[in-house]
Design a protein around this motif. Structure first.
Motif, PDB file in Angstrom:
ATOM      1  N   GLY A 157       2.168  -4.550   8.936  1.00 39.75           N
ATOM      2  CA  GLY A 157       1.533  -3.750   9.992  1.00 39.75           C
ATOM      3  C   GLY A 157       2.350  -2.529  10.354  1.00 39.75           C
ATOM      4  N   MET A 158       3.144  -2.017   9.374  1.00 43.36           N
ATOM      5  CA  MET A 158       4.004  -0.866   9.678  1.00 43.36           C
ATOM      6  C   MET A 158       3.207   0.393   9.948  1.00 43.36           C
ATOM      7  SD  MET A 158       7.387  -1.070   7.323  1.00 43.36           S
ATOM      8  CE  MET A 158       8.011   0.445   7.966  1.00 43.36           C
ATOM      9  N   THR A 206       3.974   1.642  -0.690  1.00 45.02           N
ATOM     10  CA  THR A 206       4.793   1.751  -1.891  1.00 45.02           C
ATOM     11  C   THR A 206       3.972   2.384  -3.016  1.00 45.02           C
ATOM     12  OG1 THR A 206       5.919  -0.264  -1.178  1.00 45.02           O
ATOM     13  CG2 THR A 206       6.263   0.430  -3.462  1.00 45.02           C
ATOM     14  N   LYS A 211       0.833  -1.211   0.000  1.00 42.00           N
ATOM     15  CA  LYS A 211       0.000   0.000   0.000  1.00 42.00           C
ATOM     16  C   LYS A 211       0.866   1.259   0.000  1.00 42.00           C
ATOM     17  CE  LYS A 211      -1.945  -1.277   3.913  1.00 42.00           C
ATOM     18  NZ  LYS A 211      -1.407  -2.636   4.050  1.00 42.00           N
TER      19      LYS A 211
HETATM   20  N1  LIG Z   1       9.598  -7.003  -4.954  1.00 43.38           N
HETATM   21  C1  LIG Z   1       8.629  -6.093  -4.707  1.00 43.38           C
HETATM   22  N2  LIG Z   1       8.463  -5.662  -3.468  1.00 43.38           N
HETATM   23  C2  LIG Z   1       7.493  -4.750  -3.194  1.00 43.38           C
HETATM   24  C3  LIG Z   1       6.654  -4.241  -4.187  1.00 43.38           C
HETATM   25  N3  LIG Z   1       5.797  -3.365  -3.627  1.00 43.38           N
HETATM   26  C4  LIG Z   1       6.126  -3.347  -2.299  1.00 43.38           C
HETATM   27  N4  LIG Z   1       7.150  -4.168  -2.060  1.00 43.38           N
HETATM   28  C5  LIG Z   1       7.784  -4.411  -0.763  1.00 43.38           C
HETATM   29  O1  LIG Z   1       6.900  -5.052   0.077  1.00 43.38           O
HETATM   30  C6  LIG Z   1       7.128  -4.617   1.399  1.00 43.38           C
HETATM   31  C7  LIG Z   1       5.853  -4.035   1.981  1.00 43.38           C
HETATM   32  O2  LIG Z   1       5.506  -2.875   1.268  1.00 43.38           O
HETATM   33  P1  LIG Z   1       4.736  -1.685   1.919  1.00 43.38           P
HETATM   34  O3  LIG Z   1       4.448  -0.684   0.870  1.00 43.38           O
HETATM   35  O4  LIG Z   1       5.394  -1.222   3.140  1.00 43.38           O
HETATM   36  O5  LIG Z   1       3.456  -2.448   2.289  1.00 43.38           O
HETATM   37  P2  LIG Z   1       2.195  -1.916   3.105  1.00 43.38           P
HETATM   38  O6  LIG Z   1       1.022  -2.550   2.510  1.00 43.38           O
HETATM   39  O7  LIG Z   1       2.220  -0.455   3.185  1.00 43.38           O
HETATM   40  O8  LIG Z   1       2.499  -2.564   4.517  1.00 43.38           O
HETATM   41  P3  LIG Z   1       1.908  -2.139   5.957  1.00 43.38           P
HETATM   42  O9  LIG Z   1       1.906  -0.659   6.024  1.00 43.38           O
HETATM   43  O10 LIG Z   1       2.855  -2.778   6.867  1.00 43.38           O
HETATM   44  O11 LIG Z   1       0.574  -2.748   6.012  1.00 43.38           O
HETATM   45  C8  LIG Z   1       8.234  -3.587   1.329  1.00 43.38           C
HETATM   46  O12 LIG Z   1       9.430  -4.177   1.658  1.00 43.38           O
HETATM   47  C9  LIG Z   1       8.167  -3.146  -0.084  1.00 43.38           C
HETATM   48  O13 LIG Z   1       9.459  -2.687  -0.541  1.00 43.38           O
HETATM   49  C10 LIG Z   1       6.850  -4.718  -5.524  1.00 43.38           C
HETATM   50  O14 LIG Z   1       6.159  -4.350  -6.453  1.00 43.38           O
HETATM   51  N5  LIG Z   1       7.840  -5.655  -5.721  1.00 43.38           N
END
Ligand SMILES: Nc1nc2c(ncn2[C@@H]2O[C@H](COP(=O)(O)OP(=O)(O)OP(=O)(O)O)[C@@H](O)[C@H]2O)c(=O)[nH]1
Ligand SMILES: [Mg+2]
Length: 623
Positions: free
Chosen positions: A84-85, A66, A64
C-alpha cells in the motif's frame, strides 16, 4: 468523433446524474463510472496521435512500482516491502506527448485539475491527485501508469481502491501484476475484471511474479485461471501476452531491473508485444465497444428511471387519495341544521313580495305544511326526551373535533408508514382502490423526514385551531346557497305546492336537529328519515347523507322524495366547498411539502427523460 455524436453524449452526460439524484435511484456508482468514461475517453481521446495508455495494476506489494520503473526507465516510483505504498497515480509520459498540455489534461476527469510534475518519489506516499514524469526518447511510445493497489485495507474498507479505480478506468490497456499468493483471489480478479469489461472491453497483459522453480506449465495454468476470471470463456483475444517475472533478490536489492520473459517459449517479448499494438485500431475498437456499452447502460438507466417515475406517480396519486379519504373522515358530520337554516333565510329573503306578505299573515299554511308541523311536534317530544345539555351546535363542534383528530392522525401515520393504503376510517376495512397500496418513494424521502421531525401534537393543534373554517358557513357556501335558491325558484312556480312543502321542510329541519348529517356509503335501508343520496360526490358511487327526521307522518311519499331531492344540492354545495377547505388546511399543515416534492421530482424527471430520449434516439441512428 462526429460533432453531433459528441453533443448527444454531452447531453446524456448532463442529464443522467440529476436523473439518478432526483429519483434516488441508488445508481450513483454506475452513473459515476459512466460519466468518467465519457469524460476521459469518448470526449477527449479521439485524437489519433494520443498515445496508448497502459496502467500497471495489481494487489499491494505485488511489484507494480518495480515493473513500472523498469518499463519507464528510471527510479521514479518508490518501491518497498510495505504493502500500500503508492497512494496516488504516477504517469510516465513520453516527451512528445507531455509537450501537448491537452494530452496531459486528457488523462484525468474533465472536472479534475491536470496531473502535476513529480518532484520527489515521496510525494507518491501521500494521498492526492495524479503526478507525472517525462520519459526520454528510445523508450516505449506509450503513457504508462503506476497505480495504487486495490486490496489493502482494514475493517471492510480498501485504502486505495477509489484512486486505483479512477486510474484504471482511464486506461486503454492494463498490465496486471499478480503473485502466487493472489492469482486465484476472486475479489481481486473480480475488481480487475470489472475495470476491463465494465464499460467497453479492454485488453490486458498478464505479469506473473512467480518462483523460478515454477514450470512453464504451472505458470500457464495459473495465468489461465486469472484470464478466465477476468474475461470469462472468451479470454483468448483480450489477453495480449503472459509473462513471468521470476523472484530475484537482486531486484529486491535494487541491483537490477525486473526481467520479464514470455510464459510461452518463442512468444514475443513484452516490449515487442506493446510495440505491436495498433493503437489507432485498438482505440477505435475500444471506443466502439465503449460507446455501445454506454448507450446500453444509459438505456438501462433510462428504463429504471421510467419505472421509478411510474412508481413516483402512483405514490403521489395514492397520497392524494389517502388525503381525500381522510378529508371525508373529517367531514363525516355536517351541521345540516345550520346550513339549512341559512338556506331558509336566503330563501325567505328572495321571496317575491306577494309571498312575503302572505307568509307574514300566515295565510300560506296549507296541508303539507300542517303535516310537517305535526312532525315537528312529534320530534320536539323526542328531542326533549334526550337528556344532556349539549346543543346541536355544541354536538357538531365536538364531533368535528373528534373527526379532525382521527383524520389528521391517520393521514400522518399513513404518510410516515412504509406503504400508503387508501381507506376511510368510516368504512370498517380497506376497500380495494385503484390508487394503492403504494410504497413510499425514495424521491419523497427528505420531505417525509421533514414531516417526521415535526412535533405531532403541535401539528394537530394547528389543524384544530382552524376548525371554525370547517364548521362555519363561509362566504363561498353562502354564494352557492344563493345560487341554489335561484335555481330552485326558477324551477318551481310561485304557487307551486311542492315549493311550499319545501319551504315548510326548510323550517322544520333545523328545529328537529338531531341534525348532524352522517355521511355513509351504505344505503340506510328502511330508515324513517330524510335520506339524501349524493351520487358521485368525492368520487364515491353512492354516498348518503342521512338525518333522522321523522317526516314520514303526514308527508306523502312523493313530497318526501321532493324534499330529499331538494336537500341533496344543499348538502352537496356545503360538502364540496368544505372538502376544499379541509384539503387546503391539510396541505398547508401536513402534506403540501411532500406533494410538492413528489410533483417537482416527477416533472423534473419527465424533463430529463425527454432530453435523454432525444439523445439516445440520435445516438442510435448515428451509429
Ligand atoms: N525478490 C523480488 N522482490 C521483488 C520483485 N519485484 C518487486 N519486489 C519487491 O517487492 C516489494 C514490493 O514491490 P513494489 O514494486 O513496491 O510493489 P507495489 O506493487 O508497487 O506495492 P504498493 O505500491 O505498495 O502496492 C519491494 O520490496 C520490491 O523490491 C522481484 O521480482 N523479486
Ligand atoms: Mg507501488
Amino acid at each position: 468523433m462526429k460533432a453531433e455524436l459528441h453533443d448527444h453524449l454531452n447531453a446524456l452526460r448532463a442529464a443522467l446524474p440529476p436523473l439518478a439524484e432526483t429519483l434516488r435511484l441508488e445508481a450513483g456508482e454506475d452513473v459515476r463510472a459512466w460519466c468518467k468514461a465519457v469524460d476521459t475517453r469518448l470526449l477527449t481521446r479521439f485524437d489519433p496521435s494520443f498515445p496508448l495508455v497502459a496502467a500497471v495494476c495489481g494487489g499491494g506489494s505485488s511489484g507494480k512500482s518495480t515493473l513500472f520503473n523498469a518499463l519507464a526507465g528510471g527510479r521514479f516510483s518508490p518501491v518497498g516491502g510495505r504493502a500500500g505504498m503508492n497512494r496516488r497515480v504516477l504517469f510516465a509520459i513520453p516527451e512528445r506527448a507531455a509537450a501537448t498540455p491537452a494530452f496531459v489534461a486528457g488523462l484525468v476527469d474533465a472536472s479534475a485539475p491536470p496531473p502535476e510534475p513529480l518532484r520527489h518519489p515521496e510525494e507518491l506516499l501521500q494521498e492526492g491527485g495524479p503526478l507525472f514524469v517525462r520519459t526520454g526518447p528510445g523508450g516505449l511510445d506509450l503513457i504508462l501508469m503506476d497505480t495504487p493497489d486495490f486490496d489493502t485495507g482494514a475493517r471492510g474498507r480498501y485504502d486505495n481502491r477509489r484512486s486505483a479505480q479512477a486510474a484504471l478506468e482511464a486506461a486503454d490497456l492494463l498490465v496486471y501484476v499478480f503473485t502466487n499468493s493472489n492469482y486465484n483471489n476472486r475479489d481481486n480478479t473480480d475488481f480487475v475484471g470489472r475495470m476491463l469489461t465494465g464499460i467497453g472491453r479492454r485488453p490486458c497483459v498478464l505479469v506473473y511474479r512467480c518462483y523460478p522453480s515454477f514450470t512453464a506449465e504451472e505458470v500457464r495454468d495459473h495465468a489461465m485461471t486469472v484470464a478466465r476470471n477476468l474475461y470469462g470463456s472468451a479470454a483468448g483475444r483480450s489477453v495480449l501476452g503472459v509473462f513471468r517475472a521470476d523472484e530475484d533478490n537482486r531486484v529486491a536489492a535494487g541491483e537490477r531491473p525486473v526481467a520479464l520473459c514470455p510464459a510461452e517459449a518463442g512468444a514475443p517479448s513484452l516490449d515487442a508485444t506493446l510495440r505491436a499494438i495498433d493503437v489507432t485500431r485498438l482505440r477505435r475498437e475500444l471506443n466502439a465497444s465503449m460507446l455501445s456499452d454506454l448507450i446500453g447502460q444509459a438505456g438501462a438507466l433510462r428504463a429504471r428511471a421510467a419505472a421509478s417515475l411510474a412508481e413516483l406517480r402512483s405514490y403521489a396519486a395514492a397520497l392524494r387519495t389517502v388525503q381525500e379519504l381522510c378529508i371525508q373522515d373529517a367531514l363525516q358530520h355536517v351541521p345540516m341544521d345550520r346550513v339549512v337554516r341559512r338556506f331558509a333565510k336566503i330563501w325567505a329573503a328572495t321571496d317575491p313580495p306577494a309571498i312575503k306578505l302572505m307568509r307574514r299573515t300566515g295565510s300560506l299554511i296549507e296541508l303539507p305544511l300542517r303535516a310537517v308541523a305535526g312532525a315537528v311536534t312529534w320530534v320536539r317530544g323526542t328531542v326533549a326526551a334526550v337528556p344532556g345539555p349539549e346543543s346541536p351546535s355544541e354536538q357538531f363542534a365536538r364531533r368535528l373535533q373528534e373527526n379532525l383528530i382521527t383524520a389528521v392522525t391517520r393521514l400522518h401515520q399513513q404518510i410516515l408508514g412504509p406503504v400508503l393504503v387508501p381507506y376511510r376510517a368510516a368504512d370498517d376495512a380497506p376497500v380495494p382502490h385503484a390508487d394503492g397500496p403504494a410504497a413510499a418513494h425514495p424521491a419523497a424521502l427528505d420531505a417525509r423526514e421533514r414531516l417526521r421531525a415535526r412535533d405531532f401534537p403541535a401539528l394537530l393543534a394547528r389543524v384544530l385551531a382552524r376548525r371554525d373554517e370547517v364548521g362555519n358557513i363561509g362566504r363561498e357556501t353562502d354564494e352557492e346557497l344563493r345560487a341554489l335558491a335561484d335555481r330552485f325558484r326558477s324551477r318551481m312556480g310561485v304557487w307551486d305546492r311542492v315549493g311550499q312543502t319545501f319551504w315548510a321542510a326548510l323550517n322544520v329541519l333545523p328545529a328537529t336537529a338531531a341534525v348532524t348529517y352522517v355521511l355513509s356509503t351504505g344505503d340506510p335501508v328502511g330508515a324513517a328519515a330524510v335520506k339524501v343520496k349524493l351520487a358521485s360526490l368525492f368520487g364515491l358511487k353512492d354516498l348518503y347523507a342521512l338525518v333522522a327526521i321523522p317526516v314520514t307522518r303526514g308527508v306523502k311519499q312523493a313530497e318526501r322524495r321532493q324534499i330529499e331531492a331538494m336537500l341533496a344540492p344543499i348538502a352537496r354545495a356545503w360538502l364540496a366547498h368544505k372538502f376544499e377547505t379541509v384539503r387546503a388546511i391539510f396541505e398547508q399543515e401536513i402534506t403540501g411539502d411532500l406533494l410538492q416534492a413528489a410533483d417537482r421530482a416527477a416533472a423534473e424527471t419527465e424533463h430529463l427523460l425527454a432530453d435523454i430520449d432525444r439523445s439516445l434516439t440520435a445516438l442510435g441512428e448515428d451509429r
